[in-house]
Design a protein around this motif. Structure first.
Motif, mmCIF file in Angstrom:
data_model
loop_
_atom_site.group_PDB
_atom_site.id
_atom_site.type_symbol
_atom_site.label_atom_id
_atom_site.label_comp_id
_atom_site.label_asym_id
_atom_site.label_seq_id
_atom_site.Cartn_x
_atom_site.Cartn_y
_atom_site.Cartn_z
ATOM 1 N N LEU A 1 0.839 -1.209 0.000
ATOM 2 C CA LEU A 1 0.000 0.000 0.000
ATOM 3 C C LEU A 1 0.872 1.257 0.000
ATOM 4 N N MET B 1 -6.594 4.354 -5.286
ATOM 5 C CA MET B 1 -6.597 2.972 -4.772
ATOM 6 C C MET B 1 -7.779 2.140 -5.244
ATOM 7 N N LYS B 2 -8.813 2.770 -5.814
ATOM 8 C CA LYS B 2 -9.931 2.038 -6.421
ATOM 9 C C LYS B 2 -9.452 1.149 -7.576
ATOM 10 N N VAL C 1 -6.753 -0.714 -7.431
ATOM 11 C CA VAL C 1 -5.857 -1.743 -6.891
ATOM 12 C C VAL C 1 -6.643 -2.747 -6.053
ATOM 13 N N SER C 2 -6.271 -4.036 -6.214
ATOM 14 C CA SER C 2 -6.853 -5.077 -5.370
ATOM 15 C C SER C 2 -5.721 -5.898 -4.749
ATOM 16 N N ALA D 1 -9.006 0.705 -1.552
ATOM 17 C CA ALA D 1 -8.665 -0.433 -2.407
ATOM 18 C C ALA D 1 -9.638 -1.591 -2.198
ATOM 19 N N TYR D 2 -9.560 -2.537 -3.123
ATOM 20 C CA TYR D 2 -10.262 -3.813 -2.952
ATOM 21 C C TYR D 2 -9.341 -4.790 -2.245
ATOM 22 N N GLN E 1 -15.955 -3.620 -1.410
ATOM 23 C CA GLN E 1 -14.514 -3.674 -1.684
ATOM 24 C C GLN E 1 -13.909 -5.067 -1.519
#
Ligand SMILES: [Zn+2]
Length: 305
Positions: A180, A190-191, A193-194, A215-216, A248
């Motif tokens: 992160l 961050m939307k 990134v998973s 993030a996810y 998420q």
């Protein structure tokens, strides 16, 4: 925005239930140095059976995260997509230090990014079949090596240039916080990134930190009870859902061995739908929330930004 599948750009609406982190055809047998070739998945009749079971469960989308150095096979994925009328999203990138091809250590981040951009914009391995995801970008157990950090940097560059989402590999659930920090240092939204393998992360504070970033996270090793029992994964997931993070979280089984296949006595890809989802429902998780994790969240995550 569209998703980019092995058969071309499509509306996210074509995706029904989705497995967010799988391997259909790959080969890590050389890396794991096994005589029995267990760490090798092939496009054969046992895979056909697995996919037909998935389709009967209402799953029509597989996110295939095998990348360069893992025996990725773009042509096989294209054939599988057509044969089964399956939505398949292929990946570009490099996995983790112990699996990197030799050139990854030598090339710069810019040069590695160019390889990923070519896979996304022109096609993989000399074909015109394009990658639709930068994955699985990994770190080692309790460590991000210097070269792994360079690959993360390259993945971020390729994301910035193409809008393709990024999905990571956290070895046995570790190093999410440090991954992160790499994304945040470069101001990644961050939307896009998973974080992978978070069902193996027993540090819930860290899971929450990742979720708070926007993030996810993936509960993507369902059925691999040798690492952590499904019953513990259910309990963990219920707490996160209770805190309101249903938008998420995404799910998968991360099948990586022939011995995981049903025909060979394993739990199979369909374990997610056959056993895990019913266990969630018995614990009171609503259809609406299950639909978010299996359908809505993957559609939003995989759309190019
Ligand atoms: Zn992984």
């Amino acid at each position: 925005m569209n998703i980019q599948t092995v058969t071309g750009k499509l509306s996210p609406e074509v995706m029904l239930k989705t497995m967010i982190h799988e391997h259909l055809v790959f080969d890590l047998s050389g890396v794991r140095k096994e005589k029995d070739k267990d760490s090798m998945l092939e496009n054969d009749s046992s895979l056909d059976q697995e996919i037909e079971m998935l389709k009967n469960s209402g799953c029509n989308t597989i996110v295939e995260v095998s990348n360069i150095g893992m025996g990725r096979d773009a042509g096989a994925l294209y054939d599988i997509a057509n044969k089964h009328d399956l939505v398949v999203i292929a990946s570009t990138g490099f996995y983790k230090e112990s699996v990197y091809p030799a050139f990854v250590f030598e090339k710069s981040a810019e040069e590695l990014a160019d390889i990923m951009i070519r896979d996304i914009c022109e096609g993989m391995d000399g074909t015109d079949i394009k990658a639709g995801l930068i994955a699985e970008i990994g770190s080692s157990l309790n460590e991000i090596t210097k070269t792994e950090e360079k690959v993360f940097k390259a993945a971020i560059m390729a994301h910035n240039r193409t809008g393709a989402p990024i999905s990571t590999h956290c070895e046995i659930g570790t190093m999410g916080k440090e991954q992160l920090a790499l994304f945040q240092k470069d101001n990644v939204v961050m939307k896009s990134v998973s974080f992978g393998h978070q069902d193996l992360n027993e540090d819930m504070e860290e899971q929450l930190l990742l979720l708070q970033s926007g993030a996810y996270i993936q509960f993507d090793t369902i059925g691999k009870n040798s690492y952590r029992e499904d019953s513990a994964k259910v309990k963990n997931l219920l707490v996160l859902l209770d805190k309101g993070y249903e938008n998420q979280i995404m799910l998968s089984c991360d099948i990586t061995r022939k011995s995981h296949l049903k025909q060979n006595g394993g739990h199979g890809y369909n374990h997610l739908f056959e056993n895990f989802i019913p266990a969630l429902m018995e614990s009171g998780v609503s259809n609406e929330i299950i639909d978010k994790m299996l359908v809505q969240n993957p559609r939003e995550f995989l759309a190019f930004k």
